[in-house]
Write an enzyme that holds these catalytic residues in place. Structure first.
Site, short mmCIF file in Angstrom:
data_model
loop_
_atom_site.label_atom_id
_atom_site.label_comp_id
_atom_site.label_asym_id
_atom_site.label_seq_id
_atom_site.Cartn_x
_atom_site.Cartn_y
_atom_site.Cartn_z
N GLU A 1 0.70 -1.10 -0.01
CA GLU A 1 -0.09 0.11 -0.13
C GLU A 1 0.82 1.32 -0.01
OE1 GLU A 1 -2.36 -1.59 3.20
OE2 GLU A 1 -4.31 -1.05 2.22
N GLU B 1 -3.58 -9.82 3.27
CA GLU B 1 -4.40 -9.53 4.59
C GLU B 1 -5.35 -10.80 4.89
OE1 GLU B 1 -3.49 -7.35 2.34
OE2 GLU B 1 -2.75 -5.52 3.22
N1 COA Z 1 3.73 -8.37 11.81
C1 COA Z 1 4.43 -8.69 12.70
N2 COA Z 1 5.42 -9.71 12.82
C2 COA Z 1 5.60 -10.02 11.51
C3 COA Z 1 4.87 -9.83 10.16
C4 COA Z 1 3.95 -8.98 10.58
N3 COA Z 1 3.20 -8.77 9.29
N4 COA Z 1 5.50 -10.46 9.25
C5 COA Z 1 6.32 -11.30 9.82
N5 COA Z 1 6.66 -11.12 11.04
C6 COA Z 1 7.57 -11.66 12.06
C7 COA Z 1 7.22 -13.10 12.26
O1 COA Z 1 6.65 -13.31 13.45
C8 COA Z 1 8.74 -13.46 12.55
O2 COA Z 1 8.79 -13.33 14.12
P1 COA Z 1 9.97 -14.03 15.01
O3 COA Z 1 11.31 -13.99 14.46
O4 COA Z 1 10.00 -13.36 16.22
O5 COA Z 1 9.34 -15.31 15.02
C9 COA Z 1 9.62 -12.74 11.87
O6 COA Z 1 9.11 -11.48 11.45
C10 COA Z 1 10.16 -13.32 10.57
O7 COA Z 1 9.18 -13.76 9.84
P2 COA Z 1 8.93 -15.15 9.05
O8 COA Z 1 7.51 -15.45 8.46
O9 COA Z 1 9.61 -16.41 9.87
O10 COA Z 1 10.04 -14.90 7.98
P3 COA Z 1 10.12 -15.53 6.44
O11 COA Z 1 11.46 -14.87 6.00
O12 COA Z 1 9.85 -16.71 6.34
O13 COA Z 1 8.90 -14.86 5.56
C11 COA Z 1 7.19 -13.16 5.00
C12 COA Z 1 8.83 -13.49 5.76
C13 COA Z 1 7.30 -11.50 5.07
C14 COA Z 1 7.02 -13.37 3.65
C15 COA Z 1 6.26 -13.54 6.14
O14 COA Z 1 6.84 -13.32 7.34
C16 COA Z 1 4.94 -13.07 5.89
O15 COA Z 1 4.21 -13.53 5.06
N6 COA Z 1 4.56 -12.18 6.77
C17 COA Z 1 3.00 -11.79 6.79
C18 COA Z 1 2.93 -10.60 5.80
C19 COA Z 1 1.27 -10.37 5.86
O16 COA Z 1 0.48 -11.00 6.11
N7 COA Z 1 1.27 -8.78 5.95
C20 COA Z 1 -0.03 -8.20 6.10
C21 COA Z 1 -0.32 -7.76 7.59
S1 COA Z 1 -1.93 -7.43 7.67
#
Ligand code: COA
Length: 689
Positions: free
Chosen positions: A102, A122
């Site tokens: 966004e 989301e």
């Molecule tokens: N909010 C808060 N914490 C988040 C986060 C978010 N949106 N996305 C990732 N994290 C945190 C994880 O909990 C993890 O924390 P930890 O190390 O304390 O366990 C850390 O960031 C790493 O995330 P992880 O998913 O293990 O890393 P990755 O490299 O495998 O994947 C992403 C990275 C970004 C692809 C994946 O974290 C993801 O899909 N995140 C969600 C994105 C999302 O849904 N965004 C919309 C939010 S409304």
């Protein structure tokens, strides 16, 4: 500081700096607003916004979602970016997800690195984009693309983003691309706000709704996203944003979003405790014993993650079958474009199938996936012990057998651990790591490390019949079979559970896996079954009749052409006949009664599992049920769901059922305790330690 600002000549560089994933929390939102003001005060010619490290930004900080929103809100920061007289350009490396995407939409231009991804995940957290995604995106990529991206939650590649018109260029160095844009060209770019909204095409919107109904039935967020996108089309951006925000906040506070957040963080929390990490031994060469469906899929999962694999079989026919099984998975993966020819070739080069245990002299891990029989497995363990180096870990993929007893087949039982994969092993994400009474910390640490390399979700479980997942499944099936004799049909039971959110009910699932496996388990348990426990003979009758499931053309259902499923009146008759023989007057259970009984049976069993220390936490049980057994993710897993009902309510309902059958419905002491001290299952620590 989580937003860094620096100026070079007339260009401002704004960098989101919030490790590990640049999640957009309060300080980032405030930092972005500051950056807008700073760029204007400095009268900059442009701002280039990027993320520090490998990622642009992973979206809103979901950890903040349990509390009330705090100003400044992201939409305010993004409106300020969009309205600023200084044009902003997004330079995207890694992921730009949710709020990260966004931010990019609010910028005047967007450039991506070839490997970068942009998307709106989301809905996976039970919400919709809350900072303009539903309103700005359709203007840029059209209605159909916007609906698809937002309702599926799947990120798209840079190439696809370029194709849809979402971005302005792909460059190995997107910062440089942003820098090189000619000032005049930058001035003439039309922002999302000024672009006309796409026309409302009812057929496109209906197609999106149909898609959601078939793929994400029961989930609120994707349907709400469609409503919000649709209603924004004819409105000024500011009005569309207000509708979006209201829907976002409402969903954010709802049960589904809470459940999905719980699973999101539980999944990420499933990793080795820090104290164990250093003790892990990560193998390069793994031996797999048994090349049947399970063994070959485990072998493929290992090959897929770079391991050298030697598969051991009893005879040359077994070796040939194992090779063919692995080759079939490679071919299927090629066909579905999961892998390319080069990677298929690399896998083949790292794979051997043999009868010669001499070939595993250098393997440091062996996973036994032989026939589910204690004597067979003990024999295999013995052979592995002689063939492997003394420090190698010996794992069993048993689904039910006693790891402690199995471990006694080798001189050093500390090297034995259970690695319970789920079929198909190269796809299913769950891995139960079974800790035996002798299992060493190194073996557990190594199992965690293996799970990480295999990109699986590890859950450490203790030894009991069926561990966590299959023990709950056994109770689920027992409760379902009880309904069968007492009044229901398999299709009524299946439908009730599908309505709850399972992709399929217990009988459809059993037809897929085959009725013979559960039958063999029942025979194994005959000697130890509590004689006071009701035994339902219907499943045994099915096996006697050769109704073994899909593979035999008929099971709980009939499969006349091998694919389509039809209700089988003979099966309903068996239920009626057995009830008659047992002197039972059948009851016509409603769908909600069926659901309640099956769910309570599972919850009670799971509470016992927690109480006995077989599972380490309620959220581990949630992971097992969601990632191994199809419990609806948006309900947060079995124990999370149980906590939404409340222990008091559960115990109350169980007490009534116990009046019918005190043995089957014996209330778990943990549930009683939760009621007595007014605590949730999520907060209950297991007593066995
Ligand atoms: N909010 C808060 N914490 C988040 C986060 C978010 N949106 N996305 C990732 N994290 C945190 C994880 O909990 C993890 O924390 P930890 O190390 O304390 O366990 C850390 O960031 C790493 O995330 P992880 O998913 O293990 O890393 P990755 O490299 O495998 O994947 C992403 C990275 C970004 C692809 C994946 O974290 C993801 O899909 N995140 C969600 C994105 C999302 O849904 N965004 C919309 C939010 S409304």
């Amino acid at each position: 500081m989580t937003v860094n600002m620096r100026r070079e000549d007339n260009v401002g560089y704004v960098e989101i700096d919030n490790a590990p994933v640049n999640a957009i929390g309060l300080s980032v939102r405030a930092g972005l607003l500051d950056a807008v003001r700073w760029a204007e005060e400095q009268n900059l010619e442009r701002v280039i916004v990027s993320g520090k490290g490998a990622m642009f930004a992973a979206g809103a900080d979901a950890r903040e979602f349990d509390a009330d929103p705090v100003e400044p809100h992201l939409p305010d920061a993004l409106n300020a970016i969009e309205d600023s007289f200084v044009p902003w350009i997004a330079a995207i490396e890694g992921f730009a997800l949710g709020g990260g995407a966004e931010i990019a939409l609010a910028c005047t231009m967007r450039f991506m690195a070839p490997s970068a991804r942009i998307g709106f995940p989301e809905v996976n957290l039970g919400v919709i984009p809350g900072a303009g995604g539903t309103q700005r995106l359709p203007h840029m990529v059209g209605l159909a693309n916007a609906l698809d991206m937002i309702t599926s939650g799947k990120p798209i590649t840079a190439a696809r983003a370029m194709e849809t018109g979402l971005i302005h260029g792909i460059d190995d160095d997107p910062m440089d691309a942003a820098f090189m844009v000619n000032g005049e060209a930058l001035g003439s770019v039309v922002s999302a706000k000024e672009l006309p909204a796409p026309p409302l095409d009812e057929s496109i919107v209906q197609a999106a709704r149909d898609q959601v109904h078939s793929k994400a039935a029961n989930q609120k967020a994707p349907l709400r996203a469609i409503d919000v996108i649709e209603s924004g089309l004819g409105k000024a951006l500011i009005d569309g944003l207000a509708i979006e925000r209201e829907a976002f906040l409402e969903l954010r506070n709802g049960e589904q979003a809470k459940a999905l957040r719980h699973i999101f963080f539980a999944e990420r929390g499933a990793k080795a405790p820090l104290s164990l990490v250093a003790q892990a031994v990560i193998p390069e060469h793994v031996a797999v014993v048994g090349g049947g469906t399970m063994g070959s899929a485990i072998a493929y999962a290992l090959l897929n993650c770079g391991f050298k694999v030697t598969l051991l079989e009893n005879d040359t026919a077994g070796v040939d079958r194992a090779k063919q099984n692995v080759e079939n998975i490679i071919a299927a993966s090629l066909k579905r474009a999961f892998i390319n020819e080069q990677s298929a070739g690399e896998k083949r080069a790292r794979f051997t199938a043999t009868t010669d245990y001499g070939e595993i002299a250098n393997a440091t891990l062996a996973i036994e996936a032989a026939f589910e029989n204690m004597e067979v497995k003990r024999f295999v363990f013995h052979a592995l012990e002689s063939a492997l180096p003394a420090h190698a870990i010996i794992a069993s993929n048993t689904s039910y057998l006693d790891i402690n007893q199995l471990a006694l087949a080798v001189k050093d039982p500390t090297r034995v651990v259970g690695l319970h994969f789920f079929a198909p092993a190269h796809i299913m994400k769950l891995l139960e790591i079974v800790r035996g009474e002798h299992t060493s910390a190194t073996a557990i640490a190594s199992a965690y490390a293996l799970a990480k390399k295999l990109r699986k979700i590890p859950v450490v479980v203790g030894v009991c019949d069926g561990f966590v997942g299959n023990r709950i499944l056994a109770r689920y099936r027992e409760a379902a079979d009880t309904l069968l004799i007492d009044g229901s049909t398999p299709w009524e039971i299946d439908e009730a559970m599908v309505e709850f959110g399972y992709a399929m009910g217990p009988y459809t699932a059993q037809d897929l896996s085959g009725l013979d496996i559960a039958h063999a388990n029942r025979r194994r348990q005959d000697a130890t079954r509590d004689p006071a426990r009701r035994y339902i003979p219907i499943a045994d009758r099915m096996v006697e009749l050769g109704k073994l499931g899909r593979k035999s053309g008929a099971g709980w259902y009939r499969y006349p052409d091998g694919v389509s499923r039809v209700d089988d009146p003979i099966v309903a008759d068996i239920g009626i006949e057995e009830a008659h023989l047992a002197g039972i007057s059948r009851v016509d259970y409603s769908a909600s009664e069926i659901r309640e009984r099956l769910l309570l049976a599972m919850i009670n069993e799971a509470a016992n599992i927690l109480h006995e220390g077989i599972a380490q936490s309620a959220s581990d049980i949630d992971l097992v049920t969601v990632f191994g057994y199809g419990f609806p993710r948006w309900r947060g897993g079995l124990m999370h769901y149980a906590d939404t009902i409340g222990a008091l309510n559960i115990v109350d309902k169980l007490s009534k059922l116990a009046e019918e059958d005190a043995v089957a419905w014996k209330i778990s002491p943990l549930l009683q305790e939760c009621v007595e001290v007014n605590k949730t299952l999520a907060s209950a620590l297991n007593d066995a330690g």
